[in-house]
Design a protein around this motif. Structure first.
Motif, PDB file in Angstrom:
ATOM      1  N   LEU A  35      17.120 115.293 -38.054  1.00  0.00           N
ATOM      2  CA  LEU A  35      16.545 116.053 -36.942  1.00  0.00           C
ATOM      3  C   LEU A  35      15.753 115.071 -36.072  1.00  0.00           C
ATOM      4  O   LEU A  35      15.250 114.055 -36.567  1.00  0.00           O
TER       5      LEU A  35
ATOM      6  N   ALA B 223      10.807 116.629 -32.428  1.00  0.00           N
ATOM      7  CA  ALA B 223      10.964 118.088 -32.397  1.00  0.00           C
ATOM      8  C   ALA B 223      10.692 118.763 -33.741  1.00  0.00           C
ATOM      9  O   ALA B 223      10.289 119.922 -33.770  1.00  0.00           O
TER      10      ALA B 223
ATOM     11  N   ILE C 293      11.584 123.410 -32.807  1.00  0.00           N
ATOM     12  CA  ILE C 293      13.013 123.079 -32.949  1.00  0.00           C
ATOM     13  C   ILE C 293      13.861 124.341 -32.874  1.00  0.00           C
ATOM     14  O   ILE C 293      14.990 124.321 -32.409  1.00  0.00           O
TER      15      ILE C 293
ATOM     16  N   SER D 264      11.115 129.777 -35.927  1.00  0.00           N
ATOM     17  CA  SER D 264      10.500 129.140 -37.105  1.00  0.00           C
ATOM     18  C   SER D 264       9.241 128.362 -36.759  1.00  0.00           C
ATOM     19  O   SER D 264       9.050 127.912 -35.625  1.00  0.00           O
TER      20      SER D 264
HETATM   21  C1  PHB Z   1      10.600 121.790 -38.633  1.00  0.00           C
HETATM   22  O1  PHB Z   1      10.493 120.902 -39.455  1.00  0.00           O
HETATM   23  O2  PHB Z   1       9.761 121.922 -37.750  1.00  0.00           O
HETATM   24  C2  PHB Z   1      11.752 122.707 -38.695  1.00  0.00           C
HETATM   25  C3  PHB Z   1      12.907 122.300 -39.334  1.00  0.00           C
HETATM   26  C4  PHB Z   1      13.998 123.167 -39.386  1.00  0.00           C
HETATM   27  C5  PHB Z   1      13.910 124.419 -38.789  1.00  0.00           C
HETATM   28  C6  PHB Z   1      12.757 124.812 -38.148  1.00  0.00           C
HETATM   29  C7  PHB Z   1      11.664 123.952 -38.100  1.00  0.00           C
HETATM   30  O3  PHB Z   1      14.971 125.254 -38.847  1.00  0.00           O
END
Ligand code: PHB
Length: 249
Positions: A135, A139, A196, A200
């Motif tokens: 990732l 973000a 992201i 969440s």
């Molecule tokens: C995060 O680490 O901020 C994060 C990772 C995956 C998600 C949502 C937030 O689906």
């Protein structure tokens, strides 16, 4: 080592073949690999054949090619990622029983957060993290922690490159990101809401080894969940992991 007509070494060509595999593209035909690796078909077919002979690639029942078990075996052998994952796992399980959401372990790899482990719960909410997936550092909560404590050279490189908005709430302004990172260094954690995925909230803390931040431990919660009780749980687990890393030296 023999170079191709384009001047690429054999190692470069092998890496290009292996790099065509992705989390969402785990099997491919040899022709697809050749095209994606930008290699002439004959050269790609030869490399793929050699890698299959060596067990680094495998053919499935339909003749499609996938990464071989031997590659997994070699990659894990003695790797620092494995030591980190094994040390962290029992503590991640403890976090998991309290938080009952997703718990992840990530390291900084080529300016991205690379996830070594992810534990989930049957009733946990959405989560786009995948083991061996990446990732963006600016973000994700794990990425923000890794970036906050990264070598300043890395931090400046990320801050000076275009920062892509992954969601409407991703911080893409370098000055705002710089101040967010300074806050993370001061507080020792981040709560990233909607950064992201709008649904969440990511909560992350650093894990240190020999005084350096080597990983981030995070939980992904539903957006409106209360993050406050999760912070001390992650912080305590990170301390336990740090102690076990010290003891295993
Ligand atoms: C995060 O680490 O901020 C994060 C990772 C995956 C998600 C949502 C937030 O689906």
């Amino acid at each position: 080592m023999a170079n191709s007509r384009s001047g690429d070494s054999m190692t470069t060509r092998i890496v290009r073949v292996l790099d065509t595999f992705a989390n969402d593209r785990t099997t491919q035909t040899a022709s697809e690999i050749a095209r994606r690796a930008g290699l002439p078909s004959s050269s790609a077919h030869r490399i793929i054949g050699d890698l299959i002979d060596a067990g680094l690639l495998e053919r499935d029942d339909e003749g499609r090619v996938r990464l071989g078990m031997r590659l997994w075996e070699l990659a894990l052998r003695g790797s620092s990622a494995l030591r980190l994952r094994q040390t962290a796992l029992p503590h991640m399980e403890k976090v998991q029983t309290v938080v009952r959401e997703h718990t992840q372990l990530a390291v900084l790899e080529h300016d991205e957060a690379l996830f070594l482990e992810r534990l989930s719960h049957p009733e946990a909410g959405a989560n786009i993290t995948r083991v061996a997936g990446r990732l963006p550092v600016h973000a994700s909560s794990s990425g923000l922690v890794l970036l906050a404590f990264a070598d300043p050279v890395v931090r400046e490189r990320v801050l000076s490159a275009p920062l892509r908005a992954v969601s409407r709430e991703t911080v893409t302004d370098p000055a705002a990101l710089r101040s967010l990172l300074a806050g993370i260094r001061r507080r020792g954690h981040v709560v990233a809401t909607g950064s992201i995925e709008s649904v969440s909230t990511g909560v992350a803390v650093p894990i240190r080894d020999r005084g350096e931040v080597v990983a981030a431990l995070s939980a992904v919660l539903p957006r409106d969940a209360d993050a406050a009780p999760v912070i001390p749980v992650l912080t305590a687990a990170a301390k336990d992991i740090e102690r076990d890393l010290r003891d295993s030296r």
